[in-house]
Motif scaffolding. Structure first.
Motif, short mmCIF file in Angstrom:
data_model
loop_
_atom_site.label_atom_id
_atom_site.label_comp_id
_atom_site.label_asym_id
_atom_site.label_seq_id
_atom_site.Cartn_x
_atom_site.Cartn_y
_atom_site.Cartn_z
N THR A 46 15.56 26.63 22.29
CA THR A 46 16.82 25.89 22.24
C THR A 46 17.99 26.80 22.56
N TYR A 47 18.86 26.34 23.44
CA TYR A 47 20.13 27.04 23.67
C TYR A 47 21.24 26.33 22.89
N ASP A 101 11.76 33.82 27.12
CA ASP A 101 10.87 32.73 27.51
C ASP A 101 9.42 33.10 27.24
N ASP A 142 21.51 27.51 32.91
CA ASP A 142 21.23 26.63 34.05
C ASP A 142 19.86 26.93 34.66
N MET A 157 17.17 28.21 33.21
CA MET A 157 15.98 28.00 32.40
C MET A 157 15.67 26.53 32.16
N GLN A 158 16.71 25.66 32.19
CA GLN A 158 16.49 24.21 31.99
C GLN A 158 15.69 23.92 30.72
N ARG A 159 16.25 24.36 29.60
CA ARG A 159 15.63 24.09 28.30
C ARG A 159 16.52 23.15 27.51
N ARG A 160 16.11 22.91 26.27
CA ARG A 160 16.94 22.06 25.43
C ARG A 160 18.29 22.74 25.23
N GLU A 204 20.64 17.81 24.89
CA GLU A 204 19.81 17.38 26.02
C GLU A 204 18.47 18.09 25.94
N GLU A 205 17.40 17.34 26.25
CA GLU A 205 16.06 17.92 26.18
C GLU A 205 15.87 19.00 27.23
N ARG A 206 16.32 18.74 28.46
CA ARG A 206 16.27 19.76 29.52
C ARG A 206 17.60 19.75 30.23
N GLY A 207 18.49 20.66 29.83
CA GLY A 207 19.84 20.57 30.37
C GLY A 207 20.36 21.88 30.92
#
Ligand SMILES: Nc1ncnc2c1ncn2[C@@H]1O[C@H](COP(=O)(O)OP(=O)(O)O)[C@@H](O)[C@H]1O
Ligand SMILES: [Mg+2]
Lengths: 248, 298
Positions: free
Chosen positions: A47-48, A197, A217, A219-222, A235-238
């Motif tokens: 999570t970010y 990661d 941007d 990594m596209q993680r939560r 967001e789940e993948r944001g």
């Protein structure tokens, strides 16, 4: 439920690593640093936490490692409700998590190996465990080839890798990082992001509070976004989000 | 547990070496302070021993009227045994007194007794020893009350000498005691200040220890160990220095034994002195470092 009852790795019966229930933190009479935050972070997630300077990211993490007590609401970490300094067993809690900061905090008069081993010695680990865990942790962050180097002989990115190894050397189920790439150039930051990661792939729950737009941007993680102490996006993948600016 | 102990000692050693000059200053200050502390305590103790050995030396001599009967003398002696502070009472009859005088005549080759002919002009005498010696004057004064003791002709005590001795011993006790107390405090302050600097020098270590889950006791451990190190090693060095000074000086003084110094019990042995000094150093180091930690470590 006590902290030490938990064995390493995700536990099917208790999948929620971190729960915030309507949490408010007010340092003073002014606008609270966090207000009414609800969130759940499951075991094994990445999570970010993003947001402008002063949005409340560090405050949120401090609640999790029990450096701070919520003014209102409840924080539950690994099944234990944290009631602030007095109420939580800080040593036991912190043996179950690793914490990494922007100012890296390696000990300048000890080499890489000793810096990582320090975290184990502090909790009474013996030589055998140290000889086993320290190389593993250094391997995970890609620093296994430089155990004898002193911090001043390392770049900022390498120092941060060592700090991450120190946070992980006791195999905690949770890793918290507050602006881990704050002082690093973009390329180095991506290297750190990849290390985080990899750590998450190995089963550790990772929470990163950051300002670092390219990293988030890529990594596209939560992504959980805070603004003026409120949770405004989850967001789940944001990505990092266009609306965030430090002038806000 | 074993690993933790090793860790605590290693960390303390690192910190002592890292601040080498400061640690040396702290250690030498503690050593000198404990030397003076131990030295004054030793002097005080010897003085106490000396004073305590004096009741045997100072006695009150009570002379009865010459016409008193022997029975009256014995009755008076019995009463005196019951007086507070009186340690022992011995009766010297006029016959014994005359015999003593004869022996003195022979020794000094004088003729006092011969001049007396067959008359014994001496009175019966009662010698009293008082303990503690401070009470001697009060006892002598009460015996001078001729209403209560009409049988008594005269009371002689070595009041002036005794008072001088007691005054001196009080003075030495007060001055020495104050010096010792001040030194004790000063030593504590030195250790505290050193530890404050150590805490500052160790702030990174302390922050990291907190972060990775060290217990309070473990965070304090190396600091207390460092304080104890200054106390104990300082006491050891002070003890060695003190013991050599004292053995040398007593060897020297032994050649000039004054009559006054005879009969005083021997001083404490070197192991006992060393042990007490080490105990003081240990307590001092532990207590002051504990206090420093409470003051400077939140
Ligand atoms: N110890 C503190 N005392 C008072 N105010 C604080 C303290 N720490 C943070 N704050 C305030 O709380 C708000 C959130 O701070 P912080 O959690 O550090 O934000 P971020 O990490 O997102 O930059 C800010 O307005 C900050 O000024
Ligand atoms: Mg912050």
């Amino acid at each position: 439920m006590r902290l030490d009852d938990r064995s390493a790795g995700p536990r099917p019966g208790f999948p929620r690593m971190i729960v915030f229930d309507n949490v408010t933190v007010a340092y003073s009479q002014e606008r609270p640093a966090l207000s009414g935050v609800n969130l759940t972070i499951t075991d094994g997630a990445f999570t970010y936490i993003v947001g402008a300077t002063g949005a409340g990211k560090s405050t949120l993490l401090r609640l999790v490692y029990c450096d701070l007590a919520p003014t209102q609401g409840a924080v539950i970490v690994d099944g234990v409700r944290l009631d602030g300094r007095r109420g939580c067993d800080v040593p036991a809690l912190r043996r179950r998590m690793g914490v990494v900061f922007q100012d890296i905090g390696l000990l300048p008069d000890r080499n890489v190996y000793e810096n990582v081993a320090f975290a184990l010695r502090v909790i009474g680990a013996g030589h055998r465990k140290i000889r086993r865990n320290v190389p593993d942790a250094l391997e995970l962050v890609g620093m296994v080839h430089r155990p004898d180097a002193y911090p001043r002989q390392l770049s900022g990115g390498e120092q941060q890798r060592v700090a991450i190894a120190r946070a992980l050397v006791n195999n905690p189920p949770l890793l918290l990082a507050d602006e881990p790439t704050g002082n690093l150039d973009p390329d180095t930051s991506m290297g750190i992001a990849e290390v985080l990661d990899r750590i998450n792939q190995a089963g550790t729950t990772v929470v990163v509070a950051t300002h670092d737009q390219p990293m988030v941007d890529a990594m596209q993680r939560r992504v959980i976004e805070l603004s003026r102490g409120r949770l405004v996006r989850d967001e789940e993948r944001g990505g990092y989000g266009a609306s965030i600016s430090d002038e806000a | 547990m074993f690993h933790t102990l090793v860790f605590v000692l290693e960390e303390a050693g690192k910190s002592i070496r890292r601040n080498g000059l400061m640690s040396f200053a702290a250690l030498s200050t503690v050593t000198v302070a404990l030397m003076v502390f131990g030295g004054s305590l030793f002097g005080l103790y010897r003085l106490h021993q000396f004073v305590a050995s004096q009741p045997g030396r100072f006695r009150i001599s009570v002379f009865l009227h010459v016409d008193q009967s022997r029975a009256a003398t014995l009755e008076l002696a019995r009463r005196m045994r019951g007086l507070p502070g009186v340690e022992s009472v011995s009766v010297v009859t006029k016959e014994q007194a005359l015999a003593d005088l004869r022996r003195k005549d022979e020794r000094r080759q004088t003729n006092i007794t011969a001049a007396l002919g067959n008359v014994n002009p001496l009175p019966d005498r009662i010698d009293i020893r008082v303990s503690p010696p401070e009470r001697s004057t009060a006892v002598a004064d009460s015996l001078r009350d001729s209403k209560r003791y009409p049988q008594i002709e005269a009371v002689r005590d070595e009041r002036a000498l005794l008072e001088q001795l007691l005054a001196t011993s009080r003075l030495v006790r007060n001055i020495g005691g104050s010096i010792a107390a001040l030194l004790f405090l000063a030593t504590g302050v030195v250790i505290q200040n050193t530890l404050r600097l150590t805490i500052f020098a160790r702030r990174r270590e302390i922050a990291i220890m907190r972060l990775v889950g060290a217990t309070r006791a473990l965070i304090r451990g190396p600091l207390v160990a460092e304080g104890v190190f200054y106390g104990v090693i300082g006491a050891l060095l002070a003890g060695i220095a003190l013991a050599s000074v004292l053995t040398q000086s007593s060897r020297y003084l032994g050649r000039y034994q004054t009559p006054l110094a005879q009969g005083i019990p021997p001083g404490p042995s070197v192991p006992i002195m060393m042990g007490s000094l080490l105990a003081v150093g240990l307590i001092l180091g532990a207590v002051t470092s504990w206090m420093a930690i409470r003051r400077f470590l939140r």
